[in-house]
Design an enzyme around this catalytic site. Structure first.
Site, PDB file in Angstrom:
ATOM      1  N   GLU A 123       0.852  -1.339   0.157  1.00 42.11           N
ATOM      2  CA  GLU A 123       0.000   0.040  -0.052  1.00 42.11           C
ATOM      3  C   GLU A 123       0.822   1.204   0.060  1.00 42.11           C
ATOM      4  O   GLU A 123       1.928   1.297   0.753  1.00 42.11           O
ATOM      5  CB  GLU A 123      -0.977   0.151   1.256  1.00 42.11           C
ATOM      6  CG  GLU A 123      -1.903   0.999   1.269  1.00 42.11           C
ATOM      7  CD  GLU A 123      -2.734   1.173   2.551  1.00 42.11           C
ATOM      8  OE1 GLU A 123      -3.991   1.752   2.515  1.00 42.11           O
ATOM      9  OE2 GLU A 123      -2.317   0.487   3.470  1.00 42.11           O
TER      10      GLU A 123
ATOM     11  N   CYS B 193      -5.755  -2.857   1.707  1.00 45.54           N
ATOM     12  CA  CYS B 193      -5.342  -3.040   3.146  1.00 45.54           C
ATOM     13  C   CYS B 193      -6.897  -3.186   4.187  1.00 45.54           C
ATOM     14  O   CYS B 193      -7.309  -4.136   4.165  1.00 45.54           O
ATOM     15  CB  CYS B 193      -5.065  -1.638   3.206  1.00 45.54           C
ATOM     16  SG  CYS B 193      -4.017  -1.731   5.091  1.00 45.54           S
TER      17      CYS B 193
ATOM     18  N   LYS C  35      -9.571   2.749  -2.601  1.00 46.70           N
ATOM     19  CA  LYS C  35      -9.917   1.948  -1.204  1.00 46.70           C
ATOM     20  C   LYS C  35     -11.274   2.158  -0.714  1.00 46.70           C
ATOM     21  O   LYS C  35     -11.569   3.220  -0.731  1.00 46.70           O
ATOM     22  CB  LYS C  35      -8.767   2.432  -0.418  1.00 46.70           C
ATOM     23  CG  LYS C  35      -8.624   1.935   0.987  1.00 46.70           C
ATOM     24  CD  LYS C  35      -7.553   2.181   1.683  1.00 46.70           C
ATOM     25  CE  LYS C  35      -7.339   1.490   3.235  1.00 46.70           C
ATOM     26  NZ  LYS C  35      -6.212   2.045   3.794  1.00 46.70           N
TER      27      LYS C  35
END
Length: 385
Positions: free
Chosen positions: A120, A234, A197
């Protein structure tokens, strides 16, 4: 500065202390019988050694089929420490990161990787704990023609490799909004697309909503020459429905580029991506940052504890899991590393045929229940005496 505690090298280093017979039985049970070490060239090993990085390689077996040829693909995932102090000038950090990326991708090329994924926001310190806007927002760049993407486009074309690059994105077309984004560059050097994300943590030092909001790109699956891939960035790994939607949209490999620390998530790390591979009948690739990053100014965690200047230890331990529940050993908890895995994508359908998870998942029932649960006047289905 207080001395940092001595970190465990890896979970696997503990297993080496078992008697050989016990270690073999444990590995077959824990990792699965159909994952085994894969031989890689001396050039691959030597090139990794020059970069002070470990390299591991494994292969997942699948049953040969009568009507379909094997669909073999090699994936490379790379974990690394931030190579310089967090307060060095941005141009200097970027140039160092780009050099490291070149070396890692070259090593993956020697290992015959077809798809490569970074961790990330790989090209900057993970500064989102600080809540400071400067200089960290200056790391944000365009997902179409930013310096990192343009640099990687040349490498993707040179090495005939799909490259997934998670960056801090600056969306100049929409008021300079910042996103946490993974850009997919195909093996011809063209930008195939991007994913932002979906889930943003508000946990301890993870103050990421100070910088960017939940993504708006849905659950895209990118069809490449080497298979259908997706990226669950993530914190999204903590949300089973996030994993589910990538499977519904046809993913065969889902990457989980992450940055997560030992005091928070380590007991979950080896479970979540592996569970997702099982539940959704695809391969998962979990990549975590390594090392401890120190910042100039103190920050707090809103938990009553003293202010501090670091996030804690990013514990690496990157691994790859298969739809049948097997997984590779992890990379180190303390060192840069490249993990290469060869997988036969035919296993995805084979596991669906054996277990029938998708055939029996009852999406119609859950769709209605979830729609009802979103209503303000929802009443939970609880039966009481």
């Amino acid at each position: 500065m207080a001395a940092e505690k001595q970190q465990l090298e890896s979970i696997e280093s503990v297993l080496k202390k078992l008697p050989d017979a016990d270690a073999q039985v444990f590995q077959e049970i824990y990792y699965g019988k159909n994952v085994r070490p894969m031989e890689i060239s001396e050039d691959t090993i030597a090139h990794a050694r020059m970069q002070n990085a470990e390299v591991k390689a494994y292969t997942f077996g699948a049953h040969p089929e009568q009507l379909r040829a094997s669909r073999l693909v090699r994936v490379g995932i790379f974990q690394h420490q931030t190579p310089m102090a967090t307060n060095v000038p941005i141009e200097q950090m970027r140039a160092t990161m780009h050099k490291m990326a070149h070396d890692a991708i070259t090593t993956a090329f020697y290992g015959h990787a077809n798809i490569f994924c970074f961790q990330e926001t790989w090209n900057m310190p993970f500064a989102f704990c600080t809540r400071e806007k400067q200089p960290w927002c200056e790391y944000a760049e365009s997902a179409t023609d930013g310096p990192t993407i343009k640099y990687l486009q040349e490498l993707a074309k040179q090495y005939n490799m799909v490259i997934i690059s998670p960056i801090l994105e600056r969306d100049e077309m929409h008021c300079d909004t910042i996103w946490n984004t993974a850009v997919v560059i195909d093996n011809h050097g063209d930008i195939l697309g991007k994913h932002r994300k979906n889930h943003i943590p508000r946990v301890g030092d993870f103050n990421e909503s100070t910088y960017y909001y939940e993504g708006n790109t849905g659950h895209p699956v990118f069809e490449t020459e080497f298979g259908r891939i997706a990226i669950n960035i993530c914190y999204g790994r903590h949300h089973p429905l996030n994993w589910l939607m990538f499977g519904i949209n046809g993913a065969e490999i889902v990457f989980n580029p992450s940055a997560t620390t030992d005091g928070l998530s380590e007991p979950l790390w080896g479970i979540e991506a592996r569970n997702a591979a099982i539940a959704n009948s695809y391969f998962t690739c979990a990549i975590n940052r390594v090392g401890t990053e120190h910042f100039q100014n103190e920050f707090t965690s809103a938990n009553g504890q003293p202010a501090h200047k670091d996030f804690g230890h990013f514990y690496g331990s990157s691994y790859i899991a298969a739809p049948n529940g097997s997984r590779t050993p992890g990379l180190s908890r303390v060192s840069n590393g490249l993990l290469i895995a060869e997988m036969d994508l035919n296993m995805c359908r084979q596991v669906k045929d054996v277990w029938g998870f998708q055939m029996t998942q009852r999406l119609d029932m859950y769709a209605k229940s979830l729609t009802d649960a979103c209503a303000p006047d929802y009443e939970r289905q609880i039966i009481r005496k």
